[in-house]
Design a protein around this motif. Structure first.
Motif, PDB file in Angstrom:
ATOM      1  N   ALA A 334       0.826  -1.212   0.000  1.00 42.75           N
ATOM      2  CA  ALA A 334       0.000   0.000   0.000  1.00 42.75           C
ATOM      3  C   ALA A 334       0.860   1.263   0.000  1.00 42.75           C
ATOM      4  O   ALA A 334       0.598   2.216  -0.748  1.00 42.75           O
ATOM      5  N   TYR A 335       1.901   1.300   0.825  1.00 42.77           N
ATOM      6  CA  TYR A 335       2.693   2.532   0.944  1.00 42.77           C
ATOM      7  C   TYR A 335       3.437   2.828  -0.366  1.00 42.77           C
ATOM      8  O   TYR A 335       3.475   3.977  -0.817  1.00 42.77           O
ATOM      9  N   ILE A 336       4.016   1.805  -0.995  1.00 39.85           N
ATOM     10  CA  ILE A 336       4.756   2.025  -2.239  1.00 39.85           C
ATOM     11  C   ILE A 336       3.821   2.511  -3.342  1.00 39.85           C
ATOM     12  O   ILE A 336       4.143   3.451  -4.082  1.00 39.85           O
ATOM     13  N   ARG A 337       2.625   1.881  -3.458  1.00 39.33           N
ATOM     14  CA  ARG A 337       1.682   2.300  -4.497  1.00 39.33           C
ATOM     15  C   ARG A 337       1.217   3.739  -4.271  1.00 39.33           C
ATOM     16  O   ARG A 337       1.128   4.527  -5.211  1.00 39.33           O
ATOM     17  N   CYS A 338       0.921   4.075  -3.040  1.00 34.52           N
ATOM     18  CA  CYS A 338       0.463   5.434  -2.742  1.00 34.52           C
ATOM     19  C   CYS A 338       1.589   6.460  -2.919  1.00 34.52           C
ATOM     20  O   CYS A 338       1.341   7.590  -3.362  1.00 34.52           O
ATOM     21  N   TYR A 339       2.809   6.083  -2.590  1.00 35.08           N
ATOM     22  CA  TYR A 339       3.929   7.006  -2.769  1.00 35.08           C
ATOM     23  C   TYR A 339       4.174   7.254  -4.268  1.00 35.08           C
ATOM     24  O   TYR A 339       4.478   8.382  -4.677  1.00 35.08           O
TER      25      TYR A 339
END
Length: 640
Positions: A334-339
């Motif tokens: 989730a964090y990588i996709r949102c970043y």
């Protein structure tokens, strides 16, 4: 009144004829007829001897004080001198009174500050911190023996190292608290690690507030306060102390009632001043501070993207994961996709999925506007940082390009142009600037003096010509030195040139050469050596200040140069040192001999008497008469 006969002294020999075989008595005292006249003559003889000794000293040393009595001044000059002395005494008295007044004011200010400290200690600290003072008193006493009662926040490397730990603790809170608040990172497995690092960061903040901050020295009315009690009171009545206390309030205890969440740690963000202080102190000790400035600006950029990634995930959860093409679909990390979305959105790369709902459109528009303003400011800041870091290089390139353009305009030979380029490149590589004086002139005199003394004073003290001179005069000479770089093969001085400077080798080496083509190397002088110092005191009479040898650079040589004009300007203020230099200059010149002088050969044998003088003509004539030569020529017969 006694007559002159009454003052006559009579001497009677007590011994008779029968005492002749005994030892001779001591000589009788001199007979004095007039006591007053005798005393006057003795005093006059004493003064004449003293005057003769002073005149002999004057003849030996022309700088000695003349024994002549100063002629009497006129009445107007005497009145003027008395007025000047009275004004001088009044000025000295005024200065002393001013010093006493300032000292009294300083003492009163210290007493007032101590009284304020005692009063403040009865208001805020006793209400909020008195119990903590008692609790942590043993710890403070122990740390006094380790850190000292006070700490200099600008030069103490221990404090800067501690600020690094505080900055790490602050960045832990500002980076992980938003991520833990937005993403589902709280669970039974991870919570124990979060609690450990939360407590560790809080311990760092508490130690900073109790141990380090109360020991920081501060400036009050121009004075550096180094008293531990006063530094503690100064910190506790400052605005920073209130903010620090608010930042460590344990709102985390609410987790026991409302569940574990990082929202209760948002007050840790208030300690942002500690991060900026760490940044300033780090820049002050770094040799290349622009590296940290670039890294800090890059960190600001990454943090803005981090916050935008957290906001995008919260917006996606609010809309529902995978409900539209715009929101996060719930796949992958989730964090990588949102970043990744935050990078494309804030930097306005494009190719983003179209928002569908009004909330998504509003969120995307806000992203675009924020990205324009935030990134334009960050990029401008990055440009300023890089521009400041390369300002010297830009100035160097502009100077070199202008010089090359000038040489091309006047068709300077390529060999000379190549040497000019070599000088520019080596000067920049060796010292990072073209002229050191441009940098030193911006410093106060005290700083310039400290740098000059640290670099060259030891070398000056080793020069035989300057030994015994006033130390302050040597310091003034150091401030007049100029740095010059010579290329390989450049002649520093040539034989026969007028000597107007002396040289100190800062780095590199020079060679004293001679011979028909200057191929013979007599000696090689390296860093720390001095040459040309005698020419500073020699006059131009009889060619005394002519150079007697050729000196050329062996490789690249950086020399300090002191000109004769600067030396004479300094000697005006140091008459005693001027006398010392004059005497030593005569001795060194005499020992060295005049330029080009050859040792005189002593005559030997009959040459001691010199060449036989010619016979006078009158004697020759008489000799001819004796030989009869003249009679024969005149044909005169002798008389019978």
């Amino acid at each position: 009144m006694d007559s002159p006969e009454d003052t006559k002294t009579l001497t009677v020999d007590p011994s008779g004829p029968e005492c002749c075989d005994e030892e001779a008595p001591p000589p009788p005292p001199p007979v004095v007829y007039f006591r007053y006249t005798d005393d006057t003559l003795r005093e006059l003889a004493k003064k004449l001897k003293e005057r003769t000794a002073e005149l002999k000293e004057k003849a030996i040393d022309p700088y000695a004080t003349s024994p002549e009595v100063t002629p009497p001044v006129t009445k107007e000059e005497a009145d003027k001198k008395k007025a000047e002395e009275a004004a001088k005494k009044a000025e000295e008295k005024k200065k002393k009174d001013e010093e006493k007044r300032l000292e009294a004011e300083k003492k009163a200010e210290e007493e007032r500050m101590a009284e304020e400290a005692r009063k403040k200690a009865k208001i805020l600290p006793e209400i909020t911190c008195s119990c903590f003072d008692v609790l942590f008193h043993p710890l403070e006493v122990m740390m006094d023996s380790v850190l000292g009662t006070t700490i200099d926040p600008f030069t103490d490397r221990r404090y800067i190292a501690w600020l690094t730990v505080v900055a790490v603790a602050y960045n832990y809170n500002v980076w992980f608290c938003p991520a833990r608040l937005a993403f589902p990172y709280h669970n039974d497995t991870a919570n124990r690690f979060w609690i450990f690092f939360d407590v560790l960061s809080d311990v760092v903040n508490v130690v900073d507030i109790i141990i380090w901050q109360p020991r920081l020295q501060f400036v009050k009315a121009g004075d550096i306060i180094k008293d531990g009690a006063m530094t503690k009171v100064h910190y506790r009545k400052s605005q920073r102390f209130k903010i620090d206390m608010a930042s460590i309030l344990p709102f985390d205890l609410l987790c026991l009632q409302f569940g574990f969440s990082s929202i209760y740690r948002l007050n840790r963000f208030l300690r942002i001043e500690s991060f900026f202080e760490f940044s300033d102190r780090l820049e002050s000790i770094m040799a290349k501070a622009y590296i940290w400035r670039v890294a800090r600006t890059t960190g600001y950029l990454l943090y803005m993207l981090h916050l935008n990634a957290c906001a995008y995930y919260v917006a996606s959860v609010h809309q529902g994961l995978a409900t539209t093409t715009w929101v996060y679909d719930g796949e992958g990390t989730a964090y990588i996709r949102c970043y990744y979305y935050a990078v494309r959105s804030l930097i306005n790369i494009g190719g983003l999925p179209e928002p569908v709902t009004t909330f998504e459109i509003t969120f995307q528009m806000a992203n675009f506007f924020i990205g324009v303003f935030v990134f334009s400011s960050l990029i401008g800041q990055m440009r300023d940082v890089i521009g400041a870091a390369t300002a010297g290089q830009t100035y160097f390139r502009a100077s070199m390009d202008g010089c090359v353009e000038y040489m091309n305009t006047y068709t300077i030979p390529k060999l000379c142009q190549n040497r000019v380029r070599m000088w520019y490149n080596y000067t920049w590589a060796a010292q990072g600037m073209l002229d050191e004086s441009e940098l030193l002139d911006k410093m106060p005199l005290v700083m310039r003096t400290a740098i000059a003394v640290d670099i060259n004073l030891a070398t000056f003290q080793k020069i035989a010509l300057f030994q015994g001179c006033d130390q302050q005069m040597l310091v003034d000479m150091l401030l007049r030195l100029k740095s010059i770089i010579y290329l390989p093969g450049d002649f520093v001085v040539k034989k026969g040139d007028i000597g107007k400077e002396m040289y100190i080798i800062k780095s590199g080496a020079v060679q004293v050469v001679g011979g028909p083509d200057n191929s013979i190397v007599f000696v090689t002088l390296k860093a720390g050596c001095v040459f040309g110092e005698i020419s500073l005191l020699q006059s131009a009479k009889d060619g005394g200040n002519r150079r007697t040898a050729n000196v050329k650079a062996h490789g690249f040589a950086n020399l300090f140069v002191l000109e004769k004009k600067d030396l004479f300007d300094i000697l005006v203020h140091y008459p005693e040192s001027q006398k010392v230099l004059a005497r030593k200059g005569r001795k060194l010149t005499k020992a060295k001999g005049p330029a080009g002088a050859k040792p005189e050969e002593k005559p030997k044998g009959m040459a001691l008497f010199g060449q036989k003088p010619p016979t006078p003509k009158l004697l020759k004539a008489f000799g001819n008469f004796r030989k009869g030569g003249v009679m024969d020529k005149l044909k005169v017969k002798p008389l019978h």
